[in-house]
Enzyme design. Structure first.
Site: not given
Lengths: 621, 621
Positions: A40, A123, A184, A368, A393, A425
């Site tokens: 990589s 990462g 790649n 978010e 959230f 809600d």
């Protein structure tokens, strides 16, 4: 030959030599470590060589220089390539690369800001471009001409967070941002979804409004040209879609599917790879000059103390609203304070900051993950970003929060609308696991103010605190508990009710603190005295006060919280005092809640004063 | 006039009447509730009327019919519209709509599967299309001709999870999936990022390979035509990009920015809205016929018992590998078992299942949110989906996991590569908060096997268990602890070492269990006896065994875990026994870890046998 207006005149032969050096160092270091991702690294080596040794302007001896061009390695598993580039640029001795992935070296498996040339930890894939937006916005705020480069993998192009970043970067017209996708075509376990369909990549990025350039990622002249075009493109960000081969330069690994995340074995295997790569070196090492950045501009104005609050004892103010009011005062006091929103600013009250400081306020729409990532980027350059949304959230961005903790970022998070007390809600909007997820991360201060005065001071303390802070706020209006000049500390608590006859200590914060105070009064009528503690700081926790309170009340405590039972206030208090022989009982939400009126729900899920009274009487009997 | 091959021949006048009815019911119910999102219902009313009363085939009296077309309301805040459509179709009495958002009715603020016509909970934006992929895959698996419709908002188009779904649905050629974006251009706090730039929407969706149709979302004929085209399009999914107006049909709210999430006030305001909407009703209610689905096919074969494991006492097997092996056996035993991967199948060993059962295995690439969302969709139709990735990357999908818990889904999650014991890859790859985040969610069983035999049986139990299960596995190979026929239960534990002289109980799981066993032996040499418990089930927790062990060992316990200190095994054990006067001490990871060798890291972060020995000696002295 490439134009040289924006890039150095480094000869192509030198760049190709340097790319070979980066490959060699990547192979050597991973082989020595016995693990890592050399293939990589090889696919992206030409891109990185061109960037570091011709395109970017930076001071390798001063990676924190404010006008350095920034480079984010979003494909963090190619860390050895990043390390090799900085070493080759002169930041440190290339011999250190052979300590890769050891406990003794900060050249870790994936990059973290333990290294001074890493701005944000990567990462976990698909996070670099979001941070890049923060870096690019910072340049705009500081009127710096530095440019931000983000190197991504093709596999991570699947992560939706990248497309959040793509849409926002276009909207913000971030022409100082340049992304590179190292296509790649080989994933970890399979070919990538688009393999080498470069036109499919171009179509996606173009449709999202970017200047999208398809380029041969192993052709240094073509790369230079593309970066030149990127630098000249105004009003939109540029992406280089670089067609590459994984393992490029090593015949037996090049473009092969079974070489993901494998170091070449010491001996014949590594020797063969190194021999092939070394054949591409120039006979004698060329001279390399890194282009230096402009000198720094003057430092921003110093922060002043934040103005105190001016609440009346009779006021009734939601803590989310008090947070918004303080944020404005912080904005006045400290030019480094910035804020980001995800289309709930009229619910979190960051709209007030946005109206007063439009240049330091970023509407990043309903995304978010990108909001947090951009905040981490801004924080890495010395800004103090507040990001606020419904606590529920913030779960959307938990991986970003986790990586922010690894970055030891200076980000400030506010989560509003917590618990069943939001009411009608229903559960999808109720933050009921935010304490568990925030307190789990090392180094995060977790604060939970109950009234407007406490909210004010905790918000101000959060700005001054070095490190990540989470502030939990509620939807309903709550009474004022404190005088405007009350003193608070991160790690403190307040004993609100106490007497010599207290039978038990109730610990609470937020709406349940008021239920506890009601229970206190009701129990007093019945001749039962209890102590009540406002635990406004969950992490760090005021163990001394908790323990003293417990000792004074028969080592008996009761926690009450508008949060799920695992990982909240109850567990934090228990962990603090259990080993001292204190018995802690928990009241919390233990099932998926329903829609309903806030008071009804507090009662239904066992958090109302009535339930506290019952529980106390049972516990002391 | 629309073609009528795939849709019913419902007259346009009838559809327009029904759309007005849906608007009226949405306004009435939210006004009665005193909260909600009537204007977000009004923008989508024509789309829903056309779908429910001409396009979709379903049995309103049997919402669980396996061949019903599925409808997912991704913009969950428009719940009153969904409820109105089902009521109007005959599923229940429209009078019930007036109990919207009350504790007494399951017509909650956002839809949950407490209602039998809701497959998956919505309300956290940007999750509906991911579930839709699961629903569409289920139709393919069952060879059913049902189609899946997902209604999204434009604001939520910012969420990256939608673009994960877009890429995957194209790749999977899901032509039985149809998305609709209700482009009403008004967000909560601002206009949306693309407002009414319909060509921008078309460009993005076309670039992602969808059949993208721009349509006037208030023109029922145009909508019928578009759905007809969608039904005839093969090899790719279709999206209707419907240009709409928020608050459509109510003059004073239509396309106005300040009407998000506001119910019309009872009295003059609501009356005016209702009068305008009522003017669009036909003089007498038209007859409506819902198109019924095909009769169900035969049920799939019943599950057989899973084959037992065949490990040798001398084997050394990573728990992640044992999981993969059992998954194959489960696949053989139960045709409902399916699996999803996010490009780590050769690390989680789900590749073995994929090779054996390619039709029941879905490679959904590096997009964890979509993987979980698709899994929830499959689970809602009776499949038993196993989704597996690194535990660290499950944080990426925590909002999806939270919503899955609200859905009370039957999803099985496996998180591998937990803790510092993964070694050199470093903190970004280490799952160290997974127990905190999973155990916080009500109704999730949290399991943590230490050896291959236990992994086998817990994986098999997970498949049989009704509800969400999380299985935590490690990277390193570990010895076999149990005989192949050992009995395990969800909620159980095993006392591995005990004597009458035990001074303290050590509780552990995973790699630290083996450290505890080593410590046991070392302490035994020094004449100190300890009890060792394998806590393979964290939730539910075996309180009886823990308490009995504590009672037998001076009420003294020590937990050791390869997890952060907050919200893990230590807190779970403490919460279980603290109120009984047991003192629990914790050993866990308390800082951001570094790269290094697994054993080095276990020692560095205080989890090795040596540290356990020291701690035990200190605690009992």
């Amino acid at each position: 030959m490439p134009p040289t207006g924006l890039t150095a005149g480094t000869p192509l032969a030198t760049l190709n030599h340097l790319a070979a050096r980066l490959r060699i160092l990547s192979v050597r270091s991973t082989t020595e470590a016995g693990s890592g991702h050399p293939t990589s690294c090889c696919s992206a080596a030409d891109i990185v060589a061109v960037l570091f040794f011709s395109v970017m302007r930076f001071n390798p001896k001063n990676p924190k220089h404010p006008n350095n061009d920034r480079f984010v390695l979003s494909k963090g598993h190619a860390a050895p390539l990043l390390y090799a580039a900085w070493a080759e640029a002169g930041a440190f001795n290339p011999d250190d690369l052979l300590r890769l992935r050891t406990l003794e070296s900060d050249l870790e498996g994936h990059p973290t800001p333990r290294l001074n040339f890493v701005d944000v930890a990567t990462g976990s894939l698909g996070q670099g471009l979001n941070a890049g937006i923060g870096l690019a916005l910072n340049a705009r705020l500081d009127q710096s001409n530095y440019r931000t480069y983000v190197l991504m993998g093709d596999g991570e192009s699947m992560e939706g967070s990248i497309w959040e970043a793509a849409e926002i970067a276009r909207h913000l017209k971030l022409d100082n941002l340049c992304a590179i996708v190292d296509v790649n075509r080989q994933g970890q376990s399979d070919p990538t979804i688009l393999q080498h369909d470069m036109e499919a990549y171009r179509a996606r990025w173009s449709a999202f409004g970017w200047n999208a350039l398809v380029v041969d990622g192993h052709d240094t002249a073509a790369l230079l040209n593309a970066f030149e075009q990127a630098g000249q493109t105004k009003g939109k960000p540029t992406v280089l879609l670089a067609r590459t081969l994984k393992g490029k330069g090593i015949s037996f690994a090049e473009d092969k599917p079974d070489w993901h995340g494998k170091a070449f074995k010491k001996g014949e295997e590594a020797d063969k790879a190194l021999a092939e790569l070394s054949a591409r070196l120039l006979p004698s090492p060329p001279k390399v000059e890194i282009r230096l950045p402009d000198p720094p501009a003057k430092a921003p104005a110093a922060a002043r103390p934040v103005a105190p609050p001016e609440y009346q004892p009779s006021d009734s103010v939601a803590t989310r609203e008090a947070f918004g009011a303080t944020l404005v005062k912080l904005g006045e006091a400290n030019p480094k304070v910035v804020a980001l929103d995800a289309d709930v600013k009229n619910s979190t009250f960051t709209d007030k900051f946005g109206k007063k400081f439009p240049d330091r306020f970023f509407e990043t729409f309903i995304a978010e993950q990108n909001m947090i990532g951009a905040g981490v980027g801004l924080a890495s350059q010395g800004k103090i970003p507040f990001v606020a949304t419904f606590a529920a959230f913030l779960t959307r961005a938990y991986d970003f929060i986790r990586m922010a903790a690894i970055s030891k970022t200076n980000l400030k998070l506010m989560g509003s609308h917590v618990g069943v007390s939001i009411g009608e809600d229903g559960p999808s909007q109720m933050g009921l696991e935010d304490l568990a997820m925030m307190a789990a991360q090392p180094g995060v201060a977790v604060l939970y103010p109950s009234d407007a005065v406490c909210t004010h001071w905790l918000t101000a303390l959060a700005a001054d605190h070095q490190g990540m802070v989470y502030i939990r706020t509620g939807r309903p209006k709550t009474p004022i508990l404190y005088k405007n000049d009350e003193q608070f500390t991160i790690g403190g608590s307040k004993v609100l009710r106490e007497s010599a006859k207290d039978k038990l200590t109730v610990v609470a914060a937020g709406v349940t603190l008021f239920e506890a105070l009601k229970a206190h009064d009701e129990l007093a009528k019945q001749g039962i005295a209890i102590r009540v503690v406002d635990l406004y700081s969950i992490v760090p926790i005021d163990r001394a006060t908790l323990l003293a309170s417990a000792r004074a009340t028969n080592n008996l405590m009761l926690t009450v919280e508008d949060h799920y039972a695992h990982g909240g206030i109850g567990d934090a208090v228990t962990a603090a005092v259990n080993a001292d022989g204190v018995k802690v009982h928990k009241m919390a939400v233990t099932e998926i809640p329903h829609s309903g009126k806030p008071d009804q729900l507090l009662d239904r899920y066992g958090l109302s004063a009535r339930h506290i009274v019952e529980k106390v009487k049972k516990l002391i009997s």
